[in-house]
Design a protein around this motif. Structure first.
Motif, PDB file in Angstrom:
ATOM      1  N   GLU A   1       0.828  -1.218   0.000  1.00  0.00           N
ATOM      2  CA  GLU A   1       0.000   0.000   0.000  1.00  0.00           C
ATOM      3  C   GLU A   1       0.854   1.256   0.000  1.00  0.00           C
ATOM      4  O   GLU A   1       0.519   2.259  -0.640  1.00  0.00           O
ATOM      5  CB  GLU A   1      -0.927   0.007   1.215  1.00  0.00           C
ATOM      6  N   LYS A   2       1.994   1.198   0.712  1.00  0.00           N
ATOM      7  CA  LYS A   2       2.873   2.368   0.816  1.00  0.00           C
ATOM      8  C   LYS A   2       3.900   2.449  -0.314  1.00  0.00           C
ATOM      9  O   LYS A   2       4.670   3.403  -0.386  1.00  0.00           O
ATOM     10  CB  LYS A   2       3.586   2.371   2.167  1.00  0.00           C
ATOM     11  N   GLY A   3       3.922   1.433  -1.194  1.00  0.00           N
ATOM     12  CA  GLY A   3       4.825   1.472  -2.330  1.00  0.00           C
ATOM     13  C   GLY A   3       6.263   1.143  -1.997  1.00  0.00           C
ATOM     14  O   GLY A   3       7.188   1.686  -2.607  1.00  0.00           O
ATOM     15  N   PHE A   4       6.472   0.212  -1.031  1.00  0.00           N
ATOM     16  CA  PHE A   4       7.839  -0.212  -0.726  1.00  0.00           C
ATOM     17  C   PHE A   4       8.457  -0.909  -1.940  1.00  0.00           C
ATOM     18  O   PHE A   4       9.644  -0.814  -2.193  1.00  0.00           O
ATOM     19  CB  PHE A   4       7.859  -1.198   0.445  1.00  0.00           C
ATOM     20  N   PHE A   5       7.629  -1.657  -2.664  1.00  0.00           N
ATOM     21  CA  PHE A   5       8.048  -2.419  -3.837  1.00  0.00           C
ATOM     22  C   PHE A   5       6.785  -2.874  -4.567  1.00  0.00           C
ATOM     23  O   PHE A   5       5.703  -2.934  -3.975  1.00  0.00           O
ATOM     24  CB  PHE A   5       8.904  -3.634  -3.440  1.00  0.00           C
TER      25      PHE A   5
ATOM     26  N   TYR B   1      13.842  -0.039   3.796  1.00  0.00           N
ATOM     27  CA  TYR B   1      14.968   0.043   4.709  1.00  0.00           C
ATOM     28  C   TYR B   1      14.677   0.987   5.864  1.00  0.00           C
ATOM     29  O   TYR B   1      15.039   0.716   7.011  1.00  0.00           O
ATOM     30  CB  TYR B   1      16.221   0.493   3.963  1.00  0.00           C
ATOM     31  N   LYS B   2      14.015   2.090   5.574  1.00  0.00           N
ATOM     32  CA  LYS B   2      13.679   3.043   6.634  1.00  0.00           C
ATOM     33  C   LYS B   2      12.732   2.420   7.657  1.00  0.00           C
ATOM     34  O   LYS B   2      12.711   2.797   8.820  1.00  0.00           O
ATOM     35  CB  LYS B   2      13.042   4.291   6.017  1.00  0.00           C
ATOM     36  N   ASP B   3      11.963   1.440   7.200  1.00  0.00           N
ATOM     37  CA  ASP B   3      10.992   0.774   8.070  1.00  0.00           C
ATOM     38  C   ASP B   3      11.565  -0.481   8.732  1.00  0.00           C
ATOM     39  O   ASP B   3      10.853  -1.151   9.494  1.00  0.00           O
ATOM     40  CB  ASP B   3       9.749   0.400   7.237  1.00  0.00           C
ATOM     41  N   ASP B   4      12.827  -0.831   8.472  1.00  0.00           N
ATOM     42  CA  ASP B   4      13.417  -2.090   8.973  1.00  0.00           C
ATOM     43  C   ASP B   4      12.546  -3.283   8.600  1.00  0.00           C
ATOM     44  O   ASP B   4      12.376  -4.234   9.375  1.00  0.00           O
ATOM     45  CB  ASP B   4      13.601  -2.047  10.495  1.00  0.00           C
ATOM     46  N   PHE B   5      11.984  -3.225   7.411  1.00  0.00           N
ATOM     47  CA  PHE B   5      10.976  -4.193   6.973  1.00  0.00           C
ATOM     48  C   PHE B   5      11.425  -5.646   7.126  1.00  0.00           C
ATOM     49  O   PHE B   5      10.799  -6.442   7.828  1.00  0.00           O
ATOM     50  CB  PHE B   5      10.600  -3.893   5.514  1.00  0.00           C
ATOM     51  N   SER B   6      12.528  -6.003   6.480  1.00  0.00           N
ATOM     52  CA  SER B   6      12.987  -7.397   6.508  1.00  0.00           C
ATOM     53  C   SER B   6      13.441  -7.819   7.900  1.00  0.00           C
ATOM     54  O   SER B   6      13.171  -8.940   8.344  1.00  0.00           O
ATOM     55  CB  SER B   6      14.124  -7.593   5.507  1.00  0.00           C
ATOM     56  N   ALA B   7      14.128  -6.920   8.594  1.00  0.00           N
ATOM     57  CA  ALA B   7      14.624  -7.222   9.944  1.00  0.00           C
ATOM     58  C   ALA B   7      13.478  -7.492  10.911  1.00  0.00           C
ATOM     59  O   ALA B   7      13.584  -8.357  11.793  1.00  0.00           O
ATOM     60  CB  ALA B   7      15.487  -6.075  10.444  1.00  0.00           C
TER      61      ALA B   7
END
Length: 434
Positions: free
Chosen positions: A48-52, A420-426
């Motif tokens: 929704e936020k357009g991370f990818f 990355y700013k959201d620490d998504f994968s981590a």
């Protein structure tokens, strides 16, 4: 004979029952539903936020996949859903899944040693400043080599010597690239680059062929790139370019030949360099709209420009894969180099490469593998790698978990760093290890 046959069948059924029980027990210890809900929520928010535009995720153990899901679309036109057979540009994950895996095989077979030096193996570097760099230093990124060199820009020029890029949009600088704008008057060096096939020239994009006479200037620049203190950690693509050269010079075999042998032993086929040689373009996720060098939306060819210069087969980048193929490699590594009863890599080599040999010095790297200083997301026993295009894989033998996240976050532009700013994968990695 009949009784023996019955006993064999009974033993087989008991074995299958035990295996099924152990898998069921492992699944019970991992709350699949809770974690799946969490991942779905994270993915919905990211899309929704357009991370990818799209992604594949697999969560697994050393024995099986626990969660395997696809999300989103190939790009923001939303015309093509992501499917399990789709392959992503892995970017720097290639450092581990390509050159490092091959190095592990060669070390295990005694064909190459971690103490081997660049100049000893690759003659062109014998009398250079990087001659005594050891394979160990290259794999741990402690060689002192500068992070990267934009080799491809030597193939470009402007008639009035004006800069290629500007941070201001204007009549001369129109098309966006990264957070800059591209000079519309850029021309290509016809001595080294042509746009139709030419005998013995290297194809570096669908309509670009490179004169191999360009390579000596590349190697000369690498030889002069040790501008930083040795022994200190500094991540550099050049390290893995040299690892590839050492592998190929030492053995006389190309990197992609080696990797294909290992992948074949593992029974995986949706992984490799130059994907259009082994899959259709419809199954390849697009990456960046490159208004600078290739003047195209990059799809089916490697995004990384250095890897492109080497015809798509490089130590630093170049691999494409789906998550399922990487999951098999994860299981092999988590089982000390063994997969389906076959010893793919020596167990002691797997341990050596995935440990932290320099942790006492504050350097949290394995050999080739990424490791992290322990924090709220990572522990000292985690190992894996990430990629510039938005890819991630990590595993931990103690928690018996691995996580693969493949995205194409650089589509349509590399400026998109929201994940990355959201620490998504981590965050997802932390969640599945609870």
């Amino acid at each position: 004979m009949k009784n023996i046959g019955i006993k064999i069948i009974m033993v087989s059924l008991i074995f299958l029952g035990v295996k099924g029980y152990s898998q069921k027990k492992a699944k019970q210890s991992f709350d699949v539903k809770r974690n799946e809900v969490y991942i779905d929520s994270m993915m919905t928010n990211a899309l929704e936020k357009g991370f990818f535009p799209g992604a594949q995720i697999i969560v697994g153990t050393g024995d099986f996949n626990v969660i395997s899901k696809n999300y989103g679309y190939h790009d923001y036109t939303k015309k093509q859903l992501v499917k399990s057979d789709d392959v992503f540009d892995l970017a720097s994950m290639s450092k581990v899944l390509g050159a490092t895996l091959v190095t592990m095989r060669l070390v295990g077979d005694g064909e190459i040693k971690l103490t081997d030096q660049v100049g000893e193996i690759v003659p062109m570097y014998k009398n250079t400043a990087i001659s005594d760099l050891a394979l160990f230093e290259l794999l741990t990124h402690t060689s002192g080599l500068t992070p990267s060199i934009t080799f491809y820009q030597a193939l470009l020029s402007t008639p009035d010597n004006s800069p290629f890029l500007s941070n201001q949009k204007s009549e001369q600088y129109v098309e966006p690239f990264d957070n800059m704008f591209v000079n519309k008057n850029i021309v290509y060096d016809s001595k080294y680059l042509v746009f139709e096939p030419k005998e013995n020239w290297v194809q570096i994009y669908k309509n670009m062929w490179l004169n191999p006479e360009f390579y000596p200037s590349v190697y000369e620049r690498i030889a002069k790139a040790n501008a930083n203190p040795r022994g200190k950690y500094l991540y550099s693509d050049l390290n893995l370019l040299l690892v590839k050269q050492m592998i190929e010079t030492k053995t006389g075999k190309k990197l992609d030949e080696f990797t294909n042998e290992i992948y074949s032993e593992l029974g995986i086929s949706k992984i490799g360099y130059n994907p259009l040689k082994w899959t259709s373009i419809d199954t390849v996720m697009p990456t960046e709209v490159d208004n600078f060098f290739r003047k195209d939306t990059v799809k089916g060819y490697v995004h990384d420009e250095a890897a492109a210069i080497f015809g798509g087969v490089s130590g630093n980048a170049g691999l494409f894969a789906n998550a399922e193929s990487i999951a098999v490699i994860c299981k092999m590594l988590m089982n000390n180099g063994n997969y389906n009863g076959k010893q793919i890599l020596k167990a002691n080599v797997v341990k050596e490469f995935t440990d932290s040999p320099l942790a006492k010095e504050g350097i949290y790297r394995g050999l080739g593998f990424d490791k992290r200083k322990p924090d709220e997301f990572f522990t000292k026993d985690d190992f894996g790698h990430t990629g510039f295009t938005g890819t991630f894989f990590f595993m931990n033998r103690n928690t018996n978990r691995f996580l693969i996240i493949l995205t194409n976050r650089v589509n349509p532009t590399r400026t998109n760093r929201l994940m990355y700013k959201d620490d998504f994968s981590a965050k997802i990695w932390k969640q599945i290890n609870k």
